[in-house]
Design a protein around this motif. Sequence first.
Motif, PDB file in Angstrom:
ATOM      1  N   VAL A 170     -13.673  11.506 -15.255  1.00 40.87           N
ATOM      2  CA  VAL A 170     -14.227  12.414 -14.262  1.00 40.87           C
ATOM      3  C   VAL A 170     -13.987  13.839 -14.742  1.00 40.87           C
ATOM      4  CG1 VAL A 170     -14.171  13.197 -11.874  1.00 40.87           C
ATOM      5  CG2 VAL A 170     -13.881  10.773 -12.391  1.00 40.87           C
ATOM      6  N   ILE A 171     -15.099  14.563 -14.938  1.00 41.42           N
ATOM      7  CA  ILE A 171     -15.007  15.951 -15.428  1.00 41.42           C
ATOM      8  C   ILE A 171     -15.613  16.857 -14.360  1.00 41.42           C
ATOM      9  CG2 ILE A 171     -15.731  17.569 -17.235  1.00 41.42           C
ATOM     10  CD1 ILE A 171     -15.971  15.141 -19.125  1.00 41.42           C
ATOM     11  N   SER A 172     -14.765  17.726 -13.803  1.00 40.67           N
ATOM     12  CA  SER A 172     -15.201  18.660 -12.747  1.00 40.67           C
ATOM     13  C   SER A 172     -15.945  17.915 -11.634  1.00 40.67           C
ATOM     14  CB  SER A 172     -16.092  19.761 -13.338  1.00 40.67           C
ATOM     15  OG  SER A 172     -15.390  20.488 -14.320  1.00 40.67           O
ATOM     16  N   GLY A 173     -15.409  16.758 -11.274  1.00 35.79           N
ATOM     17  CA  GLY A 173     -15.970  15.993 -10.167  1.00 35.79           C
ATOM     18  C   GLY A 173     -17.143  15.107 -10.531  1.00 35.79           C
ATOM     19  N   VAL A 174     -17.517  15.037 -11.805  1.00 37.41           N
ATOM     20  CA  VAL A 174     -18.666  14.233 -12.245  1.00 37.41           C
ATOM     21  C   VAL A 174     -18.178  13.075 -13.122  1.00 37.41           C
ATOM     22  CG1 VAL A 174     -20.787  14.216 -13.620  1.00 37.41           C
ATOM     23  CG2 VAL A 174     -20.272  16.167 -12.138  1.00 37.41           C
ATOM     24  N   SER A 175     -18.655  11.859 -12.817  1.00 38.19           N
ATOM     25  CA  SER A 175     -18.301  10.677 -13.608  1.00 38.19           C
ATOM     26  C   SER A 175     -19.046  10.713 -14.943  1.00 38.19           C
ATOM     27  CB  SER A 175     -18.666   9.397 -12.855  1.00 38.19           C
ATOM     28  OG  SER A 175     -17.922   9.304 -11.658  1.00 38.19           O
TER      29      SER A 175
ATOM     30  N   LYS B 278     -25.050   1.750 -12.223  1.00 41.22           N
ATOM     31  CA  LYS B 278     -23.740   1.358 -11.695  1.00 41.22           C
ATOM     32  C   LYS B 278     -22.917   2.573 -11.288  1.00 41.22           C
ATOM     33  CE  LYS B 278     -23.304  -3.161 -13.850  1.00 41.22           C
ATOM     34  NZ  LYS B 278     -22.361  -4.149 -14.412  1.00 41.22           N
ATOM     35  N   LEU B 279     -23.099   3.682 -12.019  1.00 43.98           N
ATOM     36  CA  LEU B 279     -22.358   4.903 -11.659  1.00 43.98           C
ATOM     37  C   LEU B 279     -22.900   5.528 -10.381  1.00 43.98           C
ATOM     38  CD1 LEU B 279     -21.911   6.778 -15.084  1.00 43.98           C
ATOM     39  CD2 LEU B 279     -20.111   5.777 -13.679  1.00 43.98           C
ATOM     40  N   SER B 280     -24.206   5.310 -10.141  1.00 42.20           N
ATOM     41  CA  SER B 280     -24.899   5.940  -9.009  1.00 42.20           C
ATOM     42  C   SER B 280     -25.090   7.429  -9.244  1.00 42.20           C
ATOM     43  CB  SER B 280     -24.136   5.703  -7.695  1.00 42.20           C
ATOM     44  OG  SER B 280     -24.852   6.265  -6.619  1.00 42.20           O
ATOM     45  N   SER B 281     -24.011   8.133  -9.572  1.00 45.54           N
ATOM     46  CA  SER B 281     -24.090   9.564  -9.913  1.00 45.54           C
ATOM     47  C   SER B 281     -23.208   9.800 -11.124  1.00 45.54           C
ATOM     48  CB  SER B 281     -23.637  10.421  -8.733  1.00 45.54           C
ATOM     49  OG  SER B 281     -23.604  11.782  -9.118  1.00 45.54           O
ATOM     50  N   GLY B 282     -23.781  10.410 -12.169  1.00 44.03           N
ATOM     51  CA  GLY B 282     -22.969  10.663 -13.350  1.00 44.03           C
ATOM     52  C   GLY B 282     -23.783  10.898 -14.608  1.00 44.03           C
ATOM     53  N   ILE B 283     -23.065  10.892 -15.734  1.00 46.33           N
ATOM     54  CA  ILE B 283     -23.675  11.140 -17.051  1.00 46.33           C
ATOM     55  C   ILE B 283     -23.234  10.023 -17.991  1.00 46.33           C
ATOM     56  CG2 ILE B 283     -23.832  12.741 -19.003  1.00 46.33           C
ATOM     57  CD1 ILE B 283     -22.969  14.961 -16.962  1.00 46.33           C
ATOM     58  N   VAL B 284     -24.185   9.497 -18.756  1.00 42.69           N
ATOM     59  CA  VAL B 284     -23.882   8.455 -19.749  1.00 42.69           C
ATOM     60  C   VAL B 284     -24.300   8.941 -21.133  1.00 42.69           C
ATOM     61  CG1 VAL B 284     -24.379   6.104 -20.528  1.00 42.69           C
ATOM     62  CG2 VAL B 284     -24.167   6.577 -18.083  1.00 42.69           C
ATOM     63  N   ILE B 285     -23.361   8.879 -22.073  1.00 44.82           N
ATOM     64  CA  ILE B 285     -23.653   9.241 -23.475  1.00 44.82           C
ATOM     65  C   ILE B 285     -23.212   8.063 -24.343  1.00 44.82           C
ATOM     66  CG2 ILE B 285     -23.184  10.819 -25.385  1.00 44.82           C
ATOM     67  CD1 ILE B 285     -22.436  12.896 -23.175  1.00 44.82           C
ATOM     68  N   LEU B 286     -24.162   7.413 -25.014  1.00 44.28           N
ATOM     69  CA  LEU B 286     -23.872   6.268 -25.865  1.00 44.28           C
ATOM     70  C   LEU B 286     -24.345   6.538 -27.292  1.00 44.28           C
ATOM     71  CD1 LEU B 286     -25.029   3.355 -23.509  1.00 44.28           C
ATOM     72  CD2 LEU B 286     -22.731   4.324 -23.741  1.00 44.28           C
ATOM     73  N   VAL B 287     -23.625   5.970 -28.247  1.00 47.76           N
ATOM     74  CA  VAL B 287     -23.971   6.160 -29.650  1.00 47.76           C
ATOM     75  C   VAL B 287     -23.713   4.860 -30.413  1.00 47.76           C
ATOM     76  CG1 VAL B 287     -21.671   7.057 -30.250  1.00 47.76           C
ATOM     77  CG2 VAL B 287     -23.644   7.620 -31.704  1.00 47.76           C
TER      78      VAL B 287
ATOM     79  N   LYS C  50     -30.340  11.536 -11.255  1.00 51.29           N
ATOM     80  CA  LYS C  50     -31.306  12.486 -10.689  1.00 51.29           C
ATOM     81  C   LYS C  50     -30.638  13.646  -9.954  1.00 51.29           C
ATOM     82  CE  LYS C  50     -35.118  10.176 -11.803  1.00 51.29           C
ATOM     83  NZ  LYS C  50     -36.114  10.726 -12.738  1.00 51.29           N
ATOM     84  N   ASP C  51     -29.483  13.363  -9.296  1.00 51.90           N
ATOM     85  CA  ASP C  51     -28.844  14.414  -8.499  1.00 51.90           C
ATOM     86  C   ASP C  51     -28.185  15.493  -9.341  1.00 51.90           C
ATOM     87  OD1 ASP C  51     -27.051  12.277  -9.241  1.00 51.90           O
ATOM     88  OD2 ASP C  51     -25.515  13.279  -8.037  1.00 51.90           O
ATOM     89  N   LEU C  52     -28.052  15.230 -10.672  1.00 53.98           N
ATOM     90  CA  LEU C  52     -27.339  16.193 -11.534  1.00 53.98           C
ATOM     91  C   LEU C  52     -28.246  16.938 -12.513  1.00 53.98           C
ATOM     92  CD1 LEU C  52     -24.191  14.037 -12.441  1.00 53.98           C
ATOM     93  CD2 LEU C  52     -24.292  15.940 -10.814  1.00 53.98           C
ATOM     94  N   VAL C  53     -29.552  16.614 -12.536  1.00 54.91           N
ATOM     95  CA  VAL C  53     -30.424  17.211 -13.559  1.00 54.91           C
ATOM     96  C   VAL C  53     -30.580  18.719 -13.414  1.00 54.91           C
ATOM     97  CG1 VAL C  53     -31.724  15.113 -14.056  1.00 54.91           C
ATOM     98  CG2 VAL C  53     -32.494  16.624 -12.216  1.00 54.91           C
ATOM     99  N   GLU C  54     -30.332  19.248 -12.216  1.00 57.57           N
ATOM    100  CA  GLU C  54     -30.407  20.705 -12.044  1.00 57.57           C
ATOM    101  C   GLU C  54     -29.258  21.398 -12.766  1.00 57.57           C
ATOM    102  OE1 GLU C  54     -32.790  22.455 -10.617  1.00 57.57           O
ATOM    103  OE2 GLU C  54     -33.929  20.638 -10.164  1.00 57.57           O
ATOM    104  N   LYS C  55     -28.131  20.654 -12.925  1.00 58.11           N
ATOM    105  CA  LYS C  55     -26.943  21.234 -13.573  1.00 58.11           C
ATOM    106  C   LYS C  55     -26.883  20.882 -15.067  1.00 58.11           C
ATOM    107  CE  LYS C  55     -24.092  20.925  -9.378  1.00 58.11           C
ATOM    108  NZ  LYS C  55     -22.881  20.312  -8.788  1.00 58.11           N
TER     109      LYS C  55
ATOM    110  N   ALA D 112     -35.094  15.946 -18.794  1.00 53.42           N
ATOM    111  CA  ALA D 112     -33.846  16.380 -18.150  1.00 53.42           C
ATOM    112  C   ALA D 112     -32.973  15.185 -17.799  1.00 53.42           C
ATOM    113  CB  ALA D 112     -34.164  17.186 -16.890  1.00 53.42           C
ATOM    114  N   ASP D 113     -33.598  14.023 -17.479  1.00 56.49           N
ATOM    115  CA  ASP D 113     -32.804  12.861 -17.061  1.00 56.49           C
ATOM    116  C   ASP D 113     -32.569  11.850 -18.175  1.00 56.49           C
ATOM    117  OD1 ASP D 113     -35.516  12.199 -17.110  1.00 56.49           O
ATOM    118  OD2 ASP D 113     -35.186  10.512 -15.742  1.00 56.49           O
ATOM    119  N   MET D 114     -33.328  11.920 -19.270  1.00 53.33           N
ATOM    120  CA  MET D 114     -33.162  10.942 -20.346  1.00 53.33           C
ATOM    121  C   MET D 114     -33.577  11.544 -21.689  1.00 53.33           C
ATOM    122  SD  MET D 114     -34.482   8.491 -22.479  1.00 53.33           S
ATOM    123  CE  MET D 114     -33.792   7.008 -23.196  1.00 53.33           C
ATOM    124  N   ALA D 115     -32.760  11.328 -22.714  1.00 54.06           N
ATOM    125  CA  ALA D 115     -33.070  11.891 -24.035  1.00 54.06           C
ATOM    126  C   ALA D 115     -32.455  11.029 -25.130  1.00 54.06           C
ATOM    127  CB  ALA D 115     -32.560  13.321 -24.128  1.00 54.06           C
TER     128      ALA D 115
END
Length: 872
Positions: A762-767, A791-800, A815-820, A842-845
């Motif tokens: 959790v970074i600054s309140g974001v999973s 599964k996170l519902s709200s958060g960021i996923v980075i996979l490599v 979707k709720d975080l794309v503005e940030k 903004a939501d997928m790259a």
Amino acid sequence: MKSKDIRESFLNYFAQRDHVIKDSASLIPNDHNLLFTIAGMVPFKPLFLGKIDPLPFTKAVSSQRCIRTNDIENVGYTARHHTFFEMLGNFSFGDYFKEEAILWGWEFLTKELSLPKEKLWVSIYLDDEEAFSIWKKFISEDRIVRLGEEDNFWKMGDTGPCGPCSEILFDQGKDVGCGKSNCSVACDCDRFLELWNLVFTQYDRLHDGTLVPLPKKNIDTGMGLERLVAVMQGKSNNFETDLFMPIINDVSESAKMPYGKEEKRDISFKIIADHLRAIVFLIYDSILPSNEGRGYVLRSLMRRAIRQGKALGFSELFLYKLIPITIKTFSMPQLDKEREDISKVVKIEEDKFSKTLDMGLKILDEIIINCKNKDIKIISGKDVFKLYDTYGFPIDLTSDIAKEHNLKIDEEGFRSLMEEQKRRAKSARIVEDDLVVTNIVSSSFAHNAVSEFVGYEKSEVAAKVLKLFKNKKEVSRAFEGEEAELVLDVTPFYGESGGQAGDRGFISSKNVKIQIEDTQKINKIIIHKGKIIEGQIAIGDKIWAKINQANRSQIAKNHTATHLLQAALRQVLGKHVKQSGSLVENIRLRFDFTHNSPLTSQELERVERIVNETIWRNFNVEIFEKNIKEAKEMGAIALFEEEYSERVRIVKIGDFSIEFCGGTHVKNTGNIGIFKLDSESGVAAGIRRIEALSEAKAYETTKLQEQYLLDVAEILKSKPEDLISRVDDLISRNKELNKEISSLKHRVFLSDLDYVLQKKRVISGVSVVSTQMKEVDIDFLRQAADILIQKLSSGIVILVTSEEDKVNWVCKVSKDLVEKIHAGKLIGKIAKITHGSGGGRADMACAGGKDPAKIPQALKESENFIFEVLNK
């Protein structure tokens, strides 16, 4: 008058004055300095330069097909610029001169065609008093205009044959011209139309500029058929004659758009009509689309025409459908026979380019908008190269579109990138010529030196040594153990030419024995290359020359088989098939030919069967000489780029094949035994290659393949005839097992995701989930990101994931975080650390990289990037 009648009238007029009517030569000239036949005199160049003696004729007339692309950007925009045109011309090789050339030129226009004399003007070279004195017999002096060297003096180069010329011009009237009060013959406007150019080749220009009169003076004239037809049909624009209008009308009808209502649209009609005429004859003359030389010009013309069709609203393939009407305008039966083959070539190329055209135009539109926004007037060479390399846009097509938007292209930058690409692609290789150097041999003999070849009738003969070469130097004697090249006064050895390998054998006498491993032919001199096994040899020695008859016999079988192969290919694939190279050896044959796609297994089977059936019919192989015109009338196939004398050798195999050929052949096709195709491949754009075997080698290969089949049947515990169904069963079973494996992998993969989820931070309140996944491909990586973000519902996923030196990144943001947090920008920063790049929504790259060792650092930095963005 119709264009067909005008052409025939011209040819017949000069035929009545003892000129030989010569058919139009190919667009591929017998001149390695020229890419295309660009003028009527090109096929006659050897006669003008005195290279043919004796002359087969001294007066000729022709309607020569020509191609010029130096002013291609003007085609469609002016009344007279064309890529393809016909040049009417009459020629004299040391026969008549100015008096007759001027008289006949005037008489043809004013009497045969009834052009009004008062509308004709003449220009002459300013010092040509002889021409002036002749012209004033027919036309008033005030309409004879003297012009300088730039306009009215012809030359082949800085030195050599040259002479004054005289042009006949047609006054189209004040309405057509510039309207200026001082408008004259010298004006660049269209009023005074240059109709016919008469060249009087009477001088030889020396290095110091001195003009020396030629012993034999020549006449070379040229009149564009398209211009003459426009004048005769009362049109001020060539495109509105019967040479072009049937094509334009067909385009108009197909596009459901009228011609003559809108200037910009009319330009598209004209370009398509012009280019179609060039396309038809380029393919007719065995040129196929490619990225080099003549093929590149053809491809460029096709793609320019396709792009103009796009501008007219064509969304489906259209160009190939216009081939029949284009062919019909020429009234040429032999061209009509090639209609289907020409249409097929155009359709294949059109389909290929249409798939990338839309995307390329979109990219080019973006480049143009960017240039305009930044007030840039030149499209960069990098962008032009990208359009060429990725989307198949010829440089002149990009230039045309840029011109429409008042932009230019960086041609120099493009050429530089092209050269760089060629340097990268070019493999370093050293070709060492172990034969005697051509110019050394040539310089050792008189210009007309000939080795008498008697190998068609004899396999051994008494001869005399004329020349000896050793280590590429001329010597008088050679000794035991040394390698040497010999030239004999008479020889049964066939020197390599026409694709046929040179003979092997022995040269011997009581003093020497030489094993000949190869025989080459330079000009008309035959060179025997071999090793002295015993004794010594000297210039002037009398020897006995004997070929290896078994080796010659096998070469003959393969050579005759090559003729059968070409005939079979033309029967199966079409008459567009033309030889572009061959190699006939004792163990195999290789045949390169024009065709635009790989042969199917069915086509290959048909070709092989046709050749074998022809062998089994045991046709007689007839060999005889004919006048070249008679040979062509018989339907004999010639190589377009070969130069032939007036008498040619013909090889005729029953009613199946007839070709120009100087090689050795069997007496009956049955001597070949059997024929087997060994391989089929592509060697260049539009060029296919077949390798094949005959007789014993074909049998041995067939038996070897049969043994392979038996070995496989034994391994699979099956009969040879049941192998196909057995292999089908194995493939089906393999697919089932792969499905099971994939299902198991997916279950393991899903269970791994639960473990991955446990490692979230959790970074600054974001999973945030950021981790490396082993042994998964990019598709699994995307699926994993989708499941984890759900599964996170709200958060960021980075996979490599990585494989060898390749890195793949995926980023998902809820979707709720794309503005940030913008996924595309975030993954771009992360990928840079692994020496890669990427981006997206903004939501997928997604992104890539080249350094797997940097993945741990990149994952760590990703969390820092997220922290910085969230705490701005």
